[in-house]
Design a protein around this motif. Sequence first.
Motif, short mmCIF file in Angstrom:
data_model
loop_
_atom_site.label_atom_id
_atom_site.label_comp_id
_atom_site.label_asym_id
_atom_site.label_seq_id
_atom_site.Cartn_x
_atom_site.Cartn_y
_atom_site.Cartn_z
N THR A 233 0.82 -1.20 0.00
CA THR A 233 0.00 0.00 0.00
C THR A 233 0.86 1.26 0.00
O THR A 233 0.49 2.27 -0.61
CB THR A 233 -0.95 0.02 1.20
N GLU A 234 2.02 1.22 0.66
CA GLU A 234 2.93 2.37 0.62
C GLU A 234 3.43 2.60 -0.80
O GLU A 234 3.53 3.74 -1.28
CB GLU A 234 4.10 2.16 1.57
N ASP B 284 0.66 4.10 -2.94
CA ASP B 284 0.48 5.52 -2.66
C ASP B 284 1.50 6.37 -3.44
O ASP B 284 1.17 7.42 -3.98
CB ASP B 284 0.61 5.80 -1.17
N SER C 81 0.34 8.86 -6.71
CA SER C 81 0.49 10.29 -6.47
C SER C 81 1.30 10.97 -7.57
O SER C 81 1.46 12.19 -7.57
CB SER C 81 1.18 10.53 -5.12
N TYR D 112 -8.68 6.89 -3.91
CA TYR D 112 -8.27 7.90 -4.88
C TYR D 112 -9.43 8.20 -5.82
O TYR D 112 -9.97 7.30 -6.46
CB TYR D 112 -7.07 7.41 -5.70
#
Length: 620
Positions: A237-238, A241, A245, A288
């Motif tokens: 998940t990191e 992200d 982005s 998102y």
Amino acid sequence: MRINQGPFKIHVGNTINTENDVRDSLLQANGHNGLRFAIWDAAYMDTSLFLLPLRGGRRWLYHPECRWHYSRDANCVGTEKFDADGKIESDASTALQPDNVIHVERGTDQAGFIAKGLRDPYASQQDQATRFFRVRLKADQVFNEGHLKDSVLCSLWVLDSTRNPMLIDSINIMVREVDTMNYVQSRAVAFIPGDSGRKLDYCVHWPNHVGVRIDYIAIDNDAANLLGEPRYITSFTEYMDRYLSQDSRPYLFAFRLEDEVETDRVDSLRYPVIGLFTELVKNHVKNYSGIPSDFCTTSITSSTYPVYQTRRFLHETGHAFLLTDCYRLYDATVGEYAVQQSLRDIILNYRNIATAARDKEKPWMSLGQVSRYGSVHLREPNIREITVQANIMAALGAKGVGYYCFFSHAISPVDSVSGLVDGNGRAIHMDSYEEDKAAAVRAVNMKLEKIGPTLMQLTWKNDARNVTELDALELNDSIRVTNVVTRDDTTEVLDPENGRYFHIGWLQNEEETEDYLYITNMRTQRDSGRTIELSFAGSTTDYILIESVDQSKAWVIGTDTTFAEAFEPGEGRLYRVRDATRFSGDLLDTLTTVTSGAIFDVYGEHDPAGTSNACHSADG
């Protein structure tokens, strides 16, 4: 049935190194709703931590409709056993849409289910790798009673059935661990299968105070089991992200998890693993805005595998659409005959893909070959070969068109691929044949985009690439295509039957009341334009209305008349074909003017934007 899960958007991978005007002028990226065109740059997980489950993960599945899914070896399949209280029922709420699940209602007496006598095809005395047995299940009702939440919902047992039987290991699944709305994966029983001759029973056993539905049982290897570990989920998940982005996010079309997964029984043990990974991505991208939750895909090599293997791929990965590629223009593919053999292979491969996608009601798209790839002996296609590939996709019902590759780049010190833009992001206007590749790609994309809103409403039914396959085109009102001839536009000489290089895709609307024919000139050499002439028959009508979707032209022909139009090399066009007597307006009063050997242009009178009425000869 309508397969319309668009509009498709643009996928650009992790980097954008071209100017917007170059990208948009080539691919019409910011167009209105309709068929979409993809910039396809690799977008893989960038560390071995993420790749390990996808490339090394194996998951064996076993559920009522797909017992043989457990193993690539039919002798390892085993049997299933219910007690008197177990039954198979349909449950449409399951995420992977299996046809049936196993259901045991509350109040039954010590019900159980056993997948019996299964042998691990990869196990050996030397391989003592751990396997993990779990189930995907949900409970029937909400539990308001506190003591029930801490009760045992069911137990998972692994037994050695060759030893009368002997319990290897087991765990209890508690009521509080499951959901009543969604299927969840249970914790796993860890065990070592032993050698391949050892037959194991995988048992699910539950008390009588809670009703249970079981989607499937699964056995994972170490790599697949990693997907469920908290440390992996946190790292994943990191990474997501960081990826989401980036500036590329507004152009995301899909997140490609893995490339060219084969649809065979060995690789198919990876499909459920990809499905698990897909669920992780779908759950995370909900945070998102502007990104659809079902935007994962995994490309599969388009090959002549059985259709059921591709259906299974879609079923177990849970993907919202099917992505494939098919590159067949090799260094040795020279001359019209050789090119036609390669295009035939592309059509046969795409037929299987289109059939599986239609059966599962999923859209599909493919990547056309536009580049040289020396290490695998692929040559650069000419602009007509690029055009014909895009038209074949559209004729077989594709809902998106992509190209490999977009960015030209080096693969190794001695090899490179030549895409649509150079290493500096400039469009390639002069290819190795001294032709404008960028202009050709833009032209075919603009033409497809024009008819995209229509294509997005249609589903492929069948197609024909020679006169022996025309029987597959059985349209409404008993309209049939009875013959196709092709004629050289320059010499007006008719081609022999084995030299009539055409392709006709038959598509229909959702209600199956409107028929469309996508006609393509398959020739790709310079100056190989052809007039393609179709003969029709109709047992319930004497007049046929043919409307060109992209040309805003229409004709009425008698069923004893042929219809002909001229096509550039590689060019394709979409036509709506229907019984002219069902056409509204004053046309019925003028049908007496349509005689044998004549075509009537109907748009002049009935379309204010058209030209004046005219009768003209069958050759246009």
